[in-house]
Design an enzyme around this catalytic site. Structure first.
Site, PDB file in Angstrom:
ATOM      1  N   ARG A 104     -42.696  64.767  19.859  1.00 42.55           N
ATOM      2  CA  ARG A 104     -42.274  65.939  19.092  1.00 42.55           C
ATOM      3  C   ARG A 104     -40.958  66.503  19.589  1.00 42.55           C
ATOM      4  NH1 ARG A 104     -41.230  66.775  14.862  1.00 42.55           N
ATOM      5  NH2 ARG A 104     -43.186  65.695  14.411  1.00 42.55           N
ATOM      6  N   LYS A 139     -22.188  80.423  14.833  1.00 43.29           N
ATOM      7  CA  LYS A 139     -23.505  80.741  14.281  1.00 43.29           C
ATOM      8  C   LYS A 139     -24.461  79.582  14.556  1.00 43.29           C
ATOM      9  CE  LYS A 139     -21.445  83.707  10.766  1.00 43.29           C
ATOM     10  NZ  LYS A 139     -21.216  83.948   9.323  1.00 43.29           N
ATOM     11  N   LYS A 171     -10.895  89.966  15.149  1.00 49.29           N
ATOM     12  CA  LYS A 171     -11.534  90.182  13.860  1.00 49.29           C
ATOM     13  C   LYS A 171     -11.407  91.647  13.437  1.00 49.29           C
ATOM     14  CE  LYS A 171     -14.756  87.391  12.755  1.00 49.29           C
ATOM     15  NZ  LYS A 171     -16.065  86.696  12.549  1.00 49.29           N
ATOM     16  N   GLU A 201      -7.915  87.725  12.006  1.00 55.15           N
ATOM     17  CA  GLU A 201      -8.589  87.764  10.710  1.00 55.15           C
ATOM     18  C   GLU A 201      -7.942  88.827   9.817  1.00 55.15           C
ATOM     19  OE1 GLU A 201     -13.129  88.295   9.082  1.00 55.15           O
ATOM     20  OE2 GLU A 201     -12.481  89.594  10.711  1.00 55.15           O
ATOM     21  N   ASP A 222     -10.075  85.838   5.205  1.00 55.50           N
ATOM     22  CA  ASP A 222     -11.507  86.096   5.019  1.00 55.50           C
ATOM     23  C   ASP A 222     -11.835  86.521   3.600  1.00 55.50           C
ATOM     24  OD1 ASP A 222     -14.173  86.333   6.047  1.00 55.50           O
ATOM     25  OD2 ASP A 222     -13.923  88.500   6.017  1.00 55.50           O
TER      26      ASP A 222
END
Length: 294
Positions: A104, A139, A171, A201, A222
């Site tokens: 597994r 992410k 950002k 950004e 963005d």
């Protein structure tokens, strides 16, 4: 094109050990211990139940080898290669108890990473013929970033920064906290080493013009529509790399690439990829070693 370099073995071993510890706990595999005699040998094969791109063989092999150092793990479909439904990815020969107990963990790693590689290949194929590259994001699953970014490379994609430590990415919230784009970039340049790249950004063409005055390395455009992206590419005129992000999916990525951007970052590669369905089956009746039988 040569296969991508795999993650360092020490990372592989540590991840596999943690996964095995989680699965085996303090008592071990009580089902296998109760039903399979010590010394039983087995041959098995890992096959794909649906088509995809393989990634994660090193982790799968390490899982089996952690429980049986003498296991034979014969690869038939390499990382980065496509496999059809029913296609054999690897054959295993070794201690039956070890194969069952590691199964597994091996399939979890292999299925997860192959799913990422498979989805990445779909995005790469969708923009074929353009100059854009598909890149990943941060992410990722906590603790598995190195492996998931490796899977992106197996699918033909490219890696963005690895973490917060290897590039400056200013950002929207950094810009607010710093008091504007100019202040943020100048503070970052004063603090960063000379080898550190700086990306900013923006979500409007007006912000883009401000950022370009600071001689940055990359601009993140963005949530812009393809027409606005094309305008931004013309404004940049090769002065830095252009990256599109936000609203990217398999239906939109081709139009985004056609705008002329250099990079398209896709969080879905790692946060939304489906696991590639795989199975491990024993080839025939397992056999006990002569020493045990005696």
């Amino acid at each position: 094109m040569p296969p991508p370099a795999p993650p360092p073995q020490y990372l592989v071993d540590a991840a596999v050990r943690a996964a095995l510890d989680e699965d085996l706990g303090i008592a071990g595999d009580i089902t296998t211990q109760a039903t399979v005699a010590p010394g039983t040998r087995a041959e098995a094969a890992i096959a794909a139940r649906r088509p995809g791109v393989v990634a994660g063989l090193g982790l799968a092999e390490a899982a089996f080898r952690a429980l049986d150092p003498n296991v034979v793990f014969a690869i038939e479909t390499e990382d980065g290669e496509a496999v059809s439904a029913g296609g054999i990815i690897a054959r295993i020969s070794g201690d039956a108890r070890a194969v069952l107990s590691a199964e597994r963990v091996a399939l979890n790693f292999l299925g997860r990473l192959s799913g990422i590689a498979t989805l990445t290949r779909r995005y790469v194929d969708a923009i074929a013929g353009t100059n854009a590259k598909i890149v990943d994001t941060r992410k990722t699953t906590p603790g598995l970033r190195a492996f998931e970014k490796y899977a992106v490379r197996c699918g033909g994609g490219h890696n963005h920064r690895v973490g917060l430590f290897d590039a400056v990415m200013i950002k929207d919230n950094h810009i607010v906290a710093a008091g504007g784009i100019t202040a943020a970039v100048r503070s970052a340049r004063a603090a960063a080493g000379h080898m550190t790249k700086i990306e900013v950004e923006v979500d409007t063409l007006e912000q883009l013009q401000v950022a370009l005055r600071e001689n940055i390395d990359c601009i993140l455009l963005d949530n812009m529509k393809p027409a606005a992206l094309a305008d931004a590419v013309k404004i940049v005129a090769g002065r830095c790399l252009t990256e599109a992000s936000g609203g990217v999916n398999l239906d939109t990525v081709r139009d985004i690439a056609a705008s002329g951007v250099d990079l398209i970052s896709v969080g879905a590669l790692t946060h939304s990829a489906s696991v590639l369905d795989l199975g491990l089956d024993f080839a025939a009746a397992a056999t006990r070693s002569k020493a045990i039988q005696a």
